[in-house]
Design a protein around this motif. Structure first.
Motif, PDB file in Angstrom:
ATOM      1  N   PRO A  54      -9.584   6.612   4.146  1.00 50.63           N
ATOM      2  CA  PRO A  54      -8.344   7.258   3.022  1.00 50.63           C
ATOM      3  C   PRO A  54      -7.901   8.483   3.176  1.00 50.63           C
ATOM      4  O   PRO A  54      -8.309   9.285   2.491  1.00 50.63           O
ATOM      5  CB  PRO A  54      -9.066   7.292   1.817  1.00 50.63           C
ATOM      6  CG  PRO A  54     -10.780   7.411   2.483  1.00 50.63           C
ATOM      7  CD  PRO A  54     -10.922   6.778   3.818  1.00 50.63           C
ATOM      8  N   ASN A 113      -6.067   1.856  -7.421  1.00 50.26           N
ATOM      9  CA  ASN A 113      -6.782   1.332  -6.460  1.00 50.26           C
ATOM     10  C   ASN A 113      -5.249   2.429  -5.892  1.00 50.26           C
ATOM     11  O   ASN A 113      -4.314   1.919  -5.143  1.00 50.26           O
ATOM     12  CB  ASN A 113      -7.035  -0.346  -6.252  1.00 50.26           C
ATOM     13  CG  ASN A 113      -6.611  -0.287  -4.333  1.00 50.26           C
ATOM     14  OD1 ASN A 113      -7.457   0.797  -3.524  1.00 50.26           O
ATOM     15  ND2 ASN A 113      -6.428  -1.420  -4.313  1.00 50.26           N
ATOM     16  N   PHE A 142      -3.934   7.743   8.446  1.00 49.87           N
ATOM     17  CA  PHE A 142      -2.844   5.428   8.613  1.00 49.87           C
ATOM     18  C   PHE A 142      -1.853   5.578   9.463  1.00 49.87           C
ATOM     19  O   PHE A 142      -1.687   4.485   9.849  1.00 49.87           O
ATOM     20  CB  PHE A 142      -2.644   5.374   6.792  1.00 49.87           C
ATOM     21  CG  PHE A 142      -1.238   4.727   6.601  1.00 49.87           C
ATOM     22  CD1 PHE A 142      -1.128   3.060   6.193  1.00 49.87           C
ATOM     23  CD2 PHE A 142      -0.095   4.963   6.893  1.00 49.87           C
ATOM     24  CE1 PHE A 142      -0.693   2.603   6.151  1.00 49.87           C
ATOM     25  CE2 PHE A 142       1.080   3.921   6.845  1.00 49.87           C
ATOM     26  CZ  PHE A 142       0.808   2.989   6.338  1.00 49.87           C
ATOM     27  N   ASN A 145      -9.890  -2.456  -2.829  1.00 49.83           N
ATOM     28  CA  ASN A 145      -9.421  -1.563  -2.449  1.00 49.83           C
ATOM     29  C   ASN A 145      -8.581  -1.631  -0.774  1.00 49.83           C
ATOM     30  O   ASN A 145      -9.082  -2.142  -0.185  1.00 49.83           O
ATOM     31  CB  ASN A 145     -10.947  -0.369  -1.477  1.00 49.83           C
ATOM     32  CG  ASN A 145     -10.428   1.282  -1.457  1.00 49.83           C
ATOM     33  OD1 ASN A 145     -10.510   1.138  -0.144  1.00 49.83           O
ATOM     34  ND2 ASN A 145     -10.759   2.031  -2.399  1.00 49.83           N
ATOM     35  N   TRP A 146      -7.424  -0.798  -0.899  1.00 50.29           N
ATOM     36  CA  TRP A 146      -6.543  -1.216  -0.091  1.00 50.29           C
ATOM     37  C   TRP A 146      -7.124  -0.809   1.771  1.00 50.29           C
ATOM     38  O   TRP A 146      -7.363  -1.951   2.577  1.00 50.29           O
ATOM     39  CB  TRP A 146      -5.383  -0.090   0.261  1.00 50.29           C
ATOM     40  CG  TRP A 146      -4.708  -0.398  -0.719  1.00 50.29           C
ATOM     41  CD1 TRP A 146      -4.750   0.985  -1.892  1.00 50.29           C
ATOM     42  CD2 TRP A 146      -3.393  -1.345  -1.144  1.00 50.29           C
ATOM     43  NE1 TRP A 146      -3.462  -0.184  -2.741  1.00 50.29           N
ATOM     44  CE2 TRP A 146      -2.684  -0.793  -2.469  1.00 50.29           C
ATOM     45  CE3 TRP A 146      -3.326  -2.278  -0.485  1.00 50.29           C
ATOM     46  CZ2 TRP A 146      -1.832  -2.203  -2.740  1.00 50.29           C
ATOM     47  CZ3 TRP A 146      -2.533  -3.390  -1.032  1.00 50.29           C
ATOM     48  CH2 TRP A 146      -1.936  -2.975  -2.037  1.00 50.29           C
ATOM     49  N   HIS A 147      -8.197  -0.497   1.890  1.00 50.17           N
ATOM     50  CA  HIS A 147      -8.463   0.123   2.892  1.00 50.17           C
ATOM     51  C   HIS A 147      -9.683  -0.764   3.315  1.00 50.17           C
ATOM     52  O   HIS A 147     -10.293  -0.628   4.528  1.00 50.17           O
ATOM     53  CB  HIS A 147      -9.582   1.866   2.776  1.00 50.17           C
ATOM     54  CG  HIS A 147      -8.053   2.817   2.771  1.00 50.17           C
ATOM     55  ND1 HIS A 147      -7.247   3.154   3.640  1.00 50.17           N
ATOM     56  CD2 HIS A 147      -7.940   3.676   1.581  1.00 50.17           C
ATOM     57  CE1 HIS A 147      -6.663   4.048   2.754  1.00 50.17           C
ATOM     58  NE2 HIS A 147      -6.968   4.302   1.839  1.00 50.17           N
ATOM     59  N   PHE A 187       0.553  -1.247  -0.217  1.00 52.27           N
ATOM     60  CA  PHE A 187      -0.243   0.030  -0.098  1.00 52.27           C
ATOM     61  C   PHE A 187       0.947   1.013   0.382  1.00 52.27           C
ATOM     62  O   PHE A 187       0.575   2.013  -0.826  1.00 52.27           O
ATOM     63  CB  PHE A 187      -1.205  -0.393   1.440  1.00 52.27           C
ATOM     64  CG  PHE A 187      -1.549   1.196   1.325  1.00 52.27           C
ATOM     65  CD1 PHE A 187      -2.842   2.016   1.056  1.00 52.27           C
ATOM     66  CD2 PHE A 187      -1.187   2.327   2.731  1.00 52.27           C
ATOM     67  CE1 PHE A 187      -3.554   2.854   0.845  1.00 52.27           C
ATOM     68  CE2 PHE A 187      -1.706   3.122   2.665  1.00 52.27           C
ATOM     69  CZ  PHE A 187      -3.336   3.850   1.647  1.00 52.27           C
ATOM     70  N   GLU A 233      -3.389  10.238   5.617  1.00 52.91           N
ATOM     71  CA  GLU A 233      -2.579   9.494   5.893  1.00 52.91           C
ATOM     72  C   GLU A 233      -2.508   9.603   7.083  1.00 52.91           C
ATOM     73  O   GLU A 233      -1.721   9.470   7.471  1.00 52.91           O
ATOM     74  CB  GLU A 233      -1.642  10.728   4.794  1.00 52.91           C
ATOM     75  CG  GLU A 233       0.177  10.668   4.756  1.00 52.91           C
ATOM     76  CD  GLU A 233       1.110  11.139   4.091  1.00 52.91           C
ATOM     77  OE1 GLU A 233       1.953  10.522   3.719  1.00 52.91           O
ATOM     78  OE2 GLU A 233       0.921  12.121   3.873  1.00 52.91           O
ATOM     79  N   THR A 257       0.116   7.294  -5.730  1.00 55.55           N
ATOM     80  CA  THR A 257      -0.972   7.620  -5.820  1.00 55.55           C
ATOM     81  C   THR A 257      -1.400   7.767  -6.815  1.00 55.55           C
ATOM     82  O   THR A 257      -3.864   8.373  -7.264  1.00 55.55           O
ATOM     83  CB  THR A 257      -0.907   9.123  -5.230  1.00 55.55           C
ATOM     84  OG1 THR A 257       0.110   9.906  -6.123  1.00 55.55           O
ATOM     85  CG2 THR A 257      -0.090   8.974  -4.264  1.00 55.55           C
TER      86      THR A 257
END
Length: 506
Positions: free
Chosen positions: A118, A59, A123, A186-188, A50, A120, A55
């Motif tokens: 989503p 995805n 995260f 989707n990563w999230h 990820f 930074e 960016t």
């Protein structure tokens, strides 16, 4: 019969209700740890992928370079291990293991769901929560397992074997399901699924808590009244608040550029500091600890095993970083019309653990019956040599791999097989060797040293993986193989002398 006696009998019957011939509470902890490891390994399999995804991708990720992402990965796994020390202390001195496990699980779930947002900042906040929560849960759930078997003996060993099976089942399911969702869609969503897994573990834990009996409950030491505990709690919470505030301030200063230090440099400095502190600690207890000559020799052996373990984990724990990137960028994962997510290849090691742990256990027993069981230092050497062999294989495969012409996943399969053999030689005997070698009154401290070795290995694994930006994968893997292989040969040659220093402990 009085009502209180009836309640006690009912509680005892509930506690003893079987789980494969073991206390019913083992099932509670089995599924709690299964889902916690599902969440941990599921998120870990996505983490570096990820961070290094552009960016602008369909995805989108964070778009970090490999060096920065690998340094963050190393720092994250480093603190996961380091915080198990205060997490264990808090359980022993203030909360009890049972409360620490539940609170830790809640904080871990918060972390995963925070990462699902989503942005930074969320995260990094999510990673912070997961580190805190894992530090509370991980050391204490194993302690409760041990307390289910106050008689000790072979039955406790068998109980831990069942418990570790749950760990590896979670380690297989997490990368599979979170990888399919996170990489494929989707990563999230993948991070969210890891959080759902942790919530499932918490539900399992609370539903089965009644089967734990007295295991994991807080027990004050004799003479510790409410006032003593209150003072201890104030000191701990004040210190924890100051430390958390310091971390937040330093993190903010680094993020805003007011404290211009690269994460790679921060990780390197942290590693140096930990190594120096560890060496000073050993020097202090060696010269001023009041130990006998035999105890000093055994402390020297622990320091030697500490170095070997840190080297081993610095290679082995690249599974989540450099080997994960190799799986994504240089491995042909196409199966017909479907491309396997790179994170799913993280399943190979836990699958091999499930298959081969019983075989290795039988092998050591068979050799012991014939007076041929390798000593502790020999097993550490074999672990490093197995790790080196795996990296030699992967360097060979990487030499033939390009993004346009990726290689077969079998290169990784063989590598993980050799790494698993190395792990089964070194890891199971590590904690046991510390308890055998540590002087009386130093066992807890030496167990902490073992966690520090694992923490350092994880930190260095991230830093080594960061060199993929400036060094070809084949050259990087060959360098790791040469270093760990050389260390393994030195350990093998030194094993007779180390064995003599240990005395009769095997």
């Amino acid at each position: 019969m009085c009502a209180s006696a009836q309640k006690m009998q009912a509680a005892a019957a509930t506690y003893e209700r079987g789980f494969f011939g073991h206390p019913r509470g083992l099932a509670t902890l089995f599924f709690t740890e299964l889902w916690e490891r599902f969440s941990y390994y599921g998120m870990r399999a996505l983490l570096v992928l990820f961070m290094t995804t552009a960016t602008t991708a369909a995805n989108p990720g964070l778009g970090y370079d490999v060096g920065k992402a690998a340094a963050i990965y190393g720092l994250y796994t480093f603190f996961v291990y380091v915080l198990s020390l205060p997490g264990g202390w808090l359980a022993d001195k203030l909360w009890g293991q049972r409360r620490a496990v539940f609170v830790g699980g809640v904080i871990i779930a918060m972390g995963h769901f925070t990462m699902a947002i989503p942005a930074e900042p969320t995260f990094f906040l999510g990673l912070f929560f997961i580190v805190i929560g894992t530090g509370l849960l991980k050391p204490n759930v194993s302690t409760i397992v041990g307390e289910l078997y106050p008689e000790g003996g072979a039955r406790r060993d068998a109980g831990f074997s069942i418990f570790y099976m749950g760990i590896n089942i979670g380690a297989v399911l997490g990368p599979t399901l979170c990888g399919l969702l996170g990489e494929g869609y989707n990563w999230h969503l993948g991070f969210s699924l890891a959080g759902v897994g942790m919530v499932a573990g918490l539900i399992s834990y609370k539903l089965g808590e009644k089967y734990l009996g007295e295991a994991g409950l807080f027990r004050p030491e004799p003479g510790e009244d409410a006032a003593v505990l209150a003072r201890r709690a104030r000191r701990f919470y004040t210190g924890a608040a100051v430390m958390a505030a310091l971390i937040v301030v330093v993190g903010y200063l680094i993020a805003t550029g007011h404290f211009p230090i690269a994460l790679e440099t921060l990780a390197q400095s942290l590693g140096v500091i930990v190594v120096v502190v560890t060496l000073l600690f050993f020097a202090y207890i060696f010269f001023f600890g009041g130990h006998t000559a035999l105890e000093k020799r055994r402390l020297g052996v622990i320091l030697w095993l500490f170095v070997l373990a840190a080297l081993f984990w610095s290679g082995f724990e690249q599974a989540g970083s450099s080997l994960n990137l190799f799986a994504r960028d240089l491995t042909n994962r196409q199966l017909g019309d479907w491309e396997m997510p790179a994170s799913m290849l993280q399943n190979i090691n836990p699958l091999f653990i499930i298959l081969f742990a019983p075989i290795f256990g039988w092998l050591w027993t068979w050799l012991a019956q014939r007076q041929a069981n390798p000593s502790i230092p020999v097993k550490f050497a074999l672990g490093l040599l197995g790790l080196a062999a795996g990296f030699f294989v992967l360097s060979w495969g990487a030499a033939h791999a390009t993004p346009e012409s990726p290689v077969s996943p079998m290169w990784l399969v063989v590598t993980y097989f050799l790494h698993t053999c190395g792990e089964l030689c070194l890891s199971p005997v590590g904690l046991s060797s510390v308890t055998k070698l540590a002087p009386r009154g130093r066992v807890g401290q030496m167990m902490g040293v073992w966690f520090i070795a694992a923490a350092l290995g994880n930190l260095f694994a991230g830093l080594i993986a960061g060199r993929l930006e400036t060094l070809a994968p084949a050259a990087l893997f060959q360098s790791v193989a040469l270093i760990t292989g050389g260390a393994g040969l030195v350990a093998l040659l030194a094993s007779p002398a180390v064995r003599r220093l240990m005395g009769q402990v095997d």
